[in-house]
Design an enzyme around this catalytic site. Structure first.
Site, mmCIF file in Angstrom:
data_model
loop_
_atom_site.group_PDB
_atom_site.id
_atom_site.type_symbol
_atom_site.label_atom_id
_atom_site.label_comp_id
_atom_site.label_asym_id
_atom_site.label_seq_id
_atom_site.Cartn_x
_atom_site.Cartn_y
_atom_site.Cartn_z
ATOM 1 N N THR A 23 0.508 -0.974 0.042
ATOM 2 C CA THR A 23 0.554 -0.385 0.291
ATOM 3 C C THR A 23 0.824 1.257 0.131
ATOM 4 O O THR A 23 0.824 2.393 0.616
ATOM 5 C CB THR A 23 -0.967 0.124 1.422
ATOM 6 O OG1 THR A 23 -0.757 -0.408 2.736
ATOM 7 C CG2 THR A 23 -1.999 -0.897 1.229
ATOM 8 N N ARG B 227 3.802 2.125 -2.224
ATOM 9 C CA ARG B 227 4.874 3.075 -3.674
ATOM 10 C C ARG B 227 5.100 1.824 -4.689
ATOM 11 O O ARG B 227 5.256 0.792 -4.125
ATOM 12 C CB ARG B 227 5.371 3.830 -3.621
ATOM 13 C CG ARG B 227 5.390 5.544 -2.903
ATOM 14 C CD ARG B 227 4.093 5.533 -4.002
ATOM 15 N NE ARG B 227 4.156 7.043 -3.720
ATOM 16 C CZ ARG B 227 3.189 7.942 -3.184
ATOM 17 N NH1 ARG B 227 2.379 6.678 -1.946
ATOM 18 N NH2 ARG B 227 3.190 8.746 -2.815
ATOM 19 N N GLU C 64 0.524 4.369 -12.750
ATOM 20 C CA GLU C 64 -1.100 4.835 -11.909
ATOM 21 C C GLU C 64 -0.829 6.214 -12.746
ATOM 22 O O GLU C 64 -0.646 7.482 -13.114
ATOM 23 C CB GLU C 64 -0.813 5.187 -10.638
ATOM 24 C CG GLU C 64 -0.501 3.885 -9.797
ATOM 25 C CD GLU C 64 -0.277 4.259 -8.423
ATOM 26 O OE1 GLU C 64 -0.551 5.205 -7.666
ATOM 27 O OE2 GLU C 64 0.085 3.438 -7.680
ATOM 28 N N HIS D 168 -5.354 2.143 -5.566
ATOM 29 C CA HIS D 168 -4.676 3.711 -4.666
ATOM 30 C C HIS D 168 -5.406 4.580 -3.959
ATOM 31 O O HIS D 168 -5.694 5.837 -4.123
ATOM 32 C CB HIS D 168 -3.691 4.331 -5.997
ATOM 33 C CG HIS D 168 -2.439 4.972 -4.580
ATOM 34 N ND1 HIS D 168 -1.068 5.809 -5.244
ATOM 35 C CD2 HIS D 168 -2.430 5.998 -3.533
ATOM 36 C CE1 HIS D 168 -0.962 5.796 -4.011
ATOM 37 N NE2 HIS D 168 -1.079 6.206 -3.938
ATOM 38 N N SER E 258 -5.165 5.912 1.150
ATOM 39 C CA SER E 258 -6.030 7.349 1.922
ATOM 40 C C SER E 258 -7.232 8.036 1.808
ATOM 41 O O SER E 258 -7.646 8.799 2.366
ATOM 42 C CB SER E 258 -5.047 8.747 1.972
ATOM 43 O OG SER E 258 -5.006 8.367 0.889
#
Ligand code: DGY
Length: 345
Positions: A262, A264, A293, A311, A314
């Site tokens: 989680t 990079r 990405e 991704h 958060s």
């Protein structure tokens, strides 16, 4: 420079954070918020700055970063905007601060920014809980075959049941290796301890005993890999950590280990991971980050035992507000002549 395709919205507010100092609207710093942020963040920003928004939330190209930078004093970007050496060289002369809406700053050439005298801040702490939640989701989902099961039921393909059906790997009591025991790594350790996992970690510096909270420190990363039934990455992407999970690193893991990322995509040699999945060395993987990405790596789709997310570590309502507010706290400090709390360079 070609014409920008993104329609930016300039919001002029009549309420100023510079009110306290008696400044007028025209004295407000101009802030470019590159992507659509939470409503509360954009509202607060508009109190104190002349803000340029991106209401349609278009991806911003390097050319657009350069062009827009000539109109602003500050930029509030996300990790999706890349401030490479070439971009930094061409930034407008007014830009004084890049207040990132991210903890990771690998999208910024810090050396080039610092040489141009542009301050850089980030948003640590506030996304640790949300990111650790996604890491646990991936860990549990990869171990217990969540995607396979969901796909089967969703597509009306569930037509039998037996004790040998959809058997996965138990999490309880297993060893979890954490690389990078910063804020997110520490929360991950706590959450995993709730599943009676044995926590091992590697970090640049050993934590003090209270923070370590029973986790076992490995000074040597190879020693950590050898005991990691589950391995979760929580370190930043830097020149030293780029592709750290390569063929050799995967070979050191116990057979049938489960790999979680989680942090990079740049930390992982994706071909090496694909080989480890194909050979069965790795039993499953949970990935929220990819080298490319947006988009990810569709080669992973061939493996039913890979649980992938786009991704979103958060991405909770609470954390988006907290990240936006933390970035604005840094900007407010800077423009009030105080040292921002989260200065990176
Ligand atoms: C971060 O903050 O670095 C997350 O990856 C989201 O940008």
């Amino acid at each position: 420079m070609r014409v920008c395709r993104t329609a930016f919205l300039v919001l002029y507010s009549t309420v100023s954070f510079t009110k306290k100092t008696g400044s007028s609207l025209k004295d407000k710093p101009t802030l470019w918020i590159t992507r659509k942020l939470s409503t509360a963040t954009e509202h607060r920003a508009s109190q104190n700055y002349r803000v340029i928004l991106n209401p349609e939330d278009m991806l911003v190209t390097p050319d657009e970063i350069v062009a827009k930078s000539h109109e602003v004093d500050a930029i509030l970007p996300c990790h999706s905007e890349v401030f490479s050496r070439d971009v930094v060289r061409l930034l407008g002369p007014r830009v004084r601060i890049i207040a990132n809406h991210s903890v990771g700053v690998d999208h910024c050439d810090l050396d080039a920014l610092s040489k141009r005298g542009i301050m850089v801040t980030n948003t640590p702490d506030v996304l640790s809980d949300a990111t650790a939640e996604i890491a646990m989701l991936l860990l549990l989902g990869a171990a217990r075959r969540a995607i396979e099961g969901d796909t089967m039921v969703r597509n009306s393909q569930w037509n039998s049941w037996s004790p040998s059906f959809m058997v996965g790997h138990q999490v309880t009591g297993k060893r979890l290796g954490i690389i990078g025991m910063g804020r997110v790594g520490q929360v991950m350790g706590k959450r995993a301890a709730g599943f009676d996992m044995e926590i091992h970690y590697h970090n640049r510096n050993r934590l003090d005993p209270e923070t370590e909270n029973g986790a076992i420190f490995h000074e040597d990363i190879d020693s950590l890999l050898r005991v990691s039934d589950f391995l979760s990455l929580h370190c930043p992407a830097t020149e030293e950590t780029r592709s750290m999970m390569d063929k050799r690193a995967f070979s050191l893991l116990p057979d049938h280990a489960i790999f979680i990322n989680t942090a990079r995509g740049a930390l992982v040699d994706e071909n090496a991971l694909l080989d480890a999945l194909t050979s069965g060395k790795i039993a499953a993987a949970g990935l929220d980050c990819f080298q490319t990405e947006p988009g990810g790596n569709t080669d992973f789709s061939r493996h039913r035992n890979v649980f992938m997310l786009p991704h979103i570590g958060s991405a909770t309502f609470e954390t988006r507000d907290a990240m936006g507010f933390r970035a604005l706290d840094n900007l407010d400090a800077f423009f009030s002549g105080r040292e921002p709390r989260d200065r990176v360079v």
